[in-house]
Design a protein around this motif. Structure first.
Motif, PDB file in Angstrom:
ATOM      1  N   ALA A 508      -8.023 -28.591  -2.198  1.00  0.00           N
ATOM      2  CA  ALA A 508      -6.690 -29.153  -2.415  1.00  0.00           C
ATOM      3  C   ALA A 508      -5.840 -28.279  -3.319  1.00  0.00           C
ATOM      4  CB  ALA A 508      -6.805 -30.557  -3.010  1.00  0.00           C
ATOM      5  N   ALA A 509      -6.471 -27.516  -4.219  1.00  0.00           N
ATOM      6  CA  ALA A 509      -5.732 -26.669  -5.160  1.00  0.00           C
ATOM      7  C   ALA A 509      -5.399 -25.304  -4.579  1.00  0.00           C
ATOM      8  CB  ALA A 509      -6.544 -26.494  -6.444  1.00  0.00           C
ATOM      9  N   TRP A 510      -5.982 -24.989  -3.404  1.00  0.00           N
ATOM     10  CA  TRP A 510      -5.798 -23.656  -2.823  1.00  0.00           C
ATOM     11  C   TRP A 510      -5.410 -23.761  -1.352  1.00  0.00           C
ATOM     12  CZ3 TRP A 510      -5.466 -19.394  -5.674  1.00  0.00           C
ATOM     13  CH2 TRP A 510      -5.940 -19.468  -6.994  1.00  0.00           C
ATOM     14  N   PRO A 511      -4.149 -24.150  -1.076  1.00  0.00           N
ATOM     15  CA  PRO A 511      -3.714 -24.167   0.331  1.00  0.00           C
ATOM     16  C   PRO A 511      -3.760 -22.782   0.962  1.00  0.00           C
ATOM     17  CG  PRO A 511      -1.870 -24.551  -1.168  1.00  0.00           C
ATOM     18  CD  PRO A 511      -3.107 -24.633  -1.989  1.00  0.00           C
ATOM     19  N   GLY A 512      -3.547 -21.741   0.166  1.00  0.00           N
ATOM     20  CA  GLY A 512      -3.628 -20.378   0.667  1.00  0.00           C
ATOM     21  C   GLY A 512      -5.047 -19.854   0.531  1.00  0.00           C
ATOM     22  N   ARG A 513      -5.953 -20.353   1.363  1.00  0.00           N
ATOM     23  CA  ARG A 513      -7.361 -19.985   1.281  1.00  0.00           C
ATOM     24  C   ARG A 513      -7.860 -19.594   2.664  1.00  0.00           C
ATOM     25  NH1 ARG A 513     -12.264 -23.820  -0.819  1.00  0.00           N
ATOM     26  NH2 ARG A 513     -11.648 -24.965   1.049  1.00  0.00           N
ATOM     27  N   PHE A 514      -8.671 -18.525   2.725  1.00  0.00           N
ATOM     28  CA  PHE A 514      -9.184 -18.070   4.018  1.00  0.00           C
ATOM     29  C   PHE A 514     -10.489 -17.304   3.806  1.00  0.00           C
ATOM     30  CE2 PHE A 514      -6.466 -14.752   2.335  1.00  0.00           C
ATOM     31  CZ  PHE A 514      -7.182 -13.589   2.551  1.00  0.00           C
TER      32      PHE A 514
END
Length: 624
Positions: A508-514
């Motif tokens: 939830a704290a890292w929408p920019g995650r991959f």
């Protein structure tokens, strides 16, 4: 009905500078701003008080809510499990594989009110990345923009060390070049990193080469100590809150530069507005919905909405769009203009920022000045950018606030996970915070037509206008850059003997995650939107020319970072300011041509008997 020489849409950095320059030439300029001139609406609270009282410490907090012209906030994006790994709400809607993770401010002064204040130049090679096999070439180069860089540094009041920028950044500054102010003092963290790392080498695993580390100060648009050598020895007087000379206006280390500088040392567009001539008029709470053109395609004015829904029209000979890369594209799409190339709204770029964070063995001195004063510059240039995105490394001096949130997070950690209270809690929190530091890897993202702004097919804002819809992703070049950056970070942490606490959870704290190469990465948005009305040398492939004039519409300019064909690795505000000053010069030349004296001549002589008294008066009503 009042007619103006120029209408400027947006009162941010670019719009305020264009209005200022044209006003100095005696032009009648109307500046239309979607937000409020004073967002406090008569409240006695100053912006700092408003910020501290806000429920969320976000960039727009000092300005208060403005439902009629909402600003996208980073809190509108929340990470989620599954695909895509995020959810969005608010003004800016998204449907891409990864989130465009930046917001912007719709208020008088725009995002220029809440920026970091960092003002580095682009490198000469940044203007043509096609030679490295990616991106787009600018229709002008560093040499052509250099005089406007100098003008922008004067307007913004930049502090820096010219010798250091030549030697360790590689900028070809003119002989004798001096910044308006001396460089800001190095942070305690900068000194620790310089003592431990200067001259050490780390390996770039993607490029397969070693890079020497060197701590280099970053130019700042922030009042410090004026350099007496500036302007051929005439010196420089810092500008205070309202743009007037104020020798006492200095950075005193409040550590709240984003979003508000209580000492008003940081440049904001409000300082430029304080120097506007009487010929410049600001009309706030005015949301422009359409650019008007005549039958030939020439811009003639704009249509705009007040907050109560009233629609008005203003006319001018020149219209300058300066409302942010996203809002400029939205307005061109709403108007159905400037899209012969099919590039309006396309090529949206940002600086996706990879953060790594940890604890030093000793006191890092956080929260005692600007968020970043220095960095590593050795990964910005050279042939390695063929294989991975280049990046700047900024030293984050505000602890883990960007990565983990405010210090409340540390308090919760020791309360909930360690069960500490009282003196033990205070000691543990104090020890943890004083040793915190962050490395901020600011990645270049190249122009990709698939990353774009369009109009949402169904969602409308409070005035009934389509909301902007963003489609965004990171390509393999950027992901390879992040892989290299993380490997560099690992080596730096090892050389420092630092504890690495980097962890891109919870989702939830890292929408920019991959995931990439078997490793998880997370990024934040830098707020450096670029592209969307891209500059070029052909109307078939670009929206504006080298002067930021829309190819298809005489008298229509789209200025700002949206014109940039590449965002490079430097914070883009100084480059945007330089481009705006260059465009203002072109607008003034256009207006001067309009006003040139014209002499009428008759191809056939009139007979004395057929001419009236008025007709025989030479050039009546025509300027000589």
């Amino acid at each position: 009905m009042t007619r103006y020489d120029v209408i400027v849409v947006g009162s941010g950095v670019a719009g305020s500078l264009v209005a200022h320059r044209l006003g100095r030439h005696g032009r009648r300029v109307l500046v239309l701003e979607a937000g409020a001139a004073d967002p406090r609406d008569g409240s006695a609270d100053d912006p700092l008080t408003t910020y501290l009282a806000a429920s969320g410490m976000v960039p727009g907090a000092p300005l208060g809510p403005r439902p009629e012209a909402p600003s996208p906030e980073v809190t509108d994006i929340v990470g989620a499990d599954g695909t895509p790994g995020y959810r969005t709400a608010g003004h800016l809607r998204q449907d891409g594989p990864l989130p465009y993770a930046s917001g912007y401010v719709r208020a008088n002064g725009g995002t220029g009110n809440v920026w970091t204040g960092l003002a580095p130049r682009m490198l000469p090679e940044d203007f043509d990345t096609e030679v490295f096999g990616y991106g787009r070439r600018w229709p002008l180069g560093y040499t052509e923009l250099e005089p406007y860089y100098r003008a922008a540094e004067e307007e913004l009041g930049v502090a820096g060390d010219a010798d250091e920028q030549r030697e360790h950044v590689g900028l070809p500054l003119p002989d004798g070049h001096v910044f308006p102010m001396r460089p800001l003092p190095a942070a305690r963290l900068d000194g620790i990193l310089a003592a431990r790392l200067d001259g050490r080498r780390v390996k770039d695993p993607v490029a397969g080469r070693e890079v020497e580390l060197r701590v280099v100060g970053t130019p700042h648009a922030r009042n410090g100590v004026p350099d007496p050598r500036y302007d051929a020895g005439r010196g420089y007087v810092p500008r205070g809150r309202h743009g007037r000379p104020d020798p006492e206006s200095r950075c005193v280390g409040n550590a709240s530069c984003i979003p508000h500088c209580p000492s008003y040392a940081k440049y904001t567009p409000l300082k430029t507005q304080g120097r506007w001539s009487a010929g410049v008029t600001l009309r706030d709470r005015s949301v422009v919905s359409r650019v008007l053109v005549d039958a030939t395609g020439r811009a003639t004015g704009v249509e705009y909405h007040a907050y109560d829904g009233r629609v008005s029209v203003a006319h001018a000979d020149v219209v300058v769009l300066a409302a942010h890369a996203v809002e400029n594209a939205r307005l061109l799409l709403l108007s159905g203009l400037a899209d012969r190339s099919g590039q309006v709204g396309r090529n949206l770029m940002d600086h996706p920022v990879l953060l790594t964070w940890g604890l030093l063995p000793e006191d890092a001195g956080p929260y005692r000045g600007p968020g970043s004063v220095s960095g590593f510059e050795g990964f910005r240039a050279g042939p390695a950018r063929r294989l991975r995105a280049p990046f700047r490394v900024e030293f984050g001096t505000w602890g883990w606030v960007w990565a983990k949130g405010p210090v409340d997070t540390d308090v919760r950690h020791f309360l909930a996970e360690r069960g500490l209270f009282g003196a033990d809690l205070r000691k543990a929190v104090g020890d943890r915070i004083r040793r915190q530091f962050t490395l901020q890897f600011e990645m270049e993202q190249s122009a990709d037509p698939a990353n774009r702004v369009t109009l949402h097919p169904t969602e409308r804002d409070p005035l009934g206008l389509p909301r902007p819809l963003v489609t965004y992703d990171l390509d393999e070049h950027v992901k390879a850059g992040m892989a290299a950056a993380r490997a560099v970070s690992d080596q730096i942490f090892g050389l420092l003997g630092a504890e690495d606490h980097t962890d891109y959870t919870p989702a939830a704290a890292w929408p920019g995650r991959f995931e990439h190469g078997g490793r998880t990465y997370g990024y934040r948005g830098a707020g450096h939107a670029a592209g969307t009305h891209i500059m070029g040398d052909s109307p078939a492939t670009s929206v504006v020319d080298a002067w930021q004039r829309c190819w298809d519409h005489p008298g229509l300019y789209a200025v700002g970072c949206g014109s940039m064909p590449s965002v490079a690795t430097s914070n883009p505000t100084l480059t945007m300011a330089a481009l705006a000053l260059r465009s203002a010069e072109r607008v003034e030349a256009d207006l001067a041509f309009r006003d040139r004296p014209v002499t009428l001549s008759l191809s056939l002589p009139l007979s004395p008997t057929s001419a009236t008294a008025d007709e025989t008066a030479p050039n009546r009503g025509v300027p000589e």
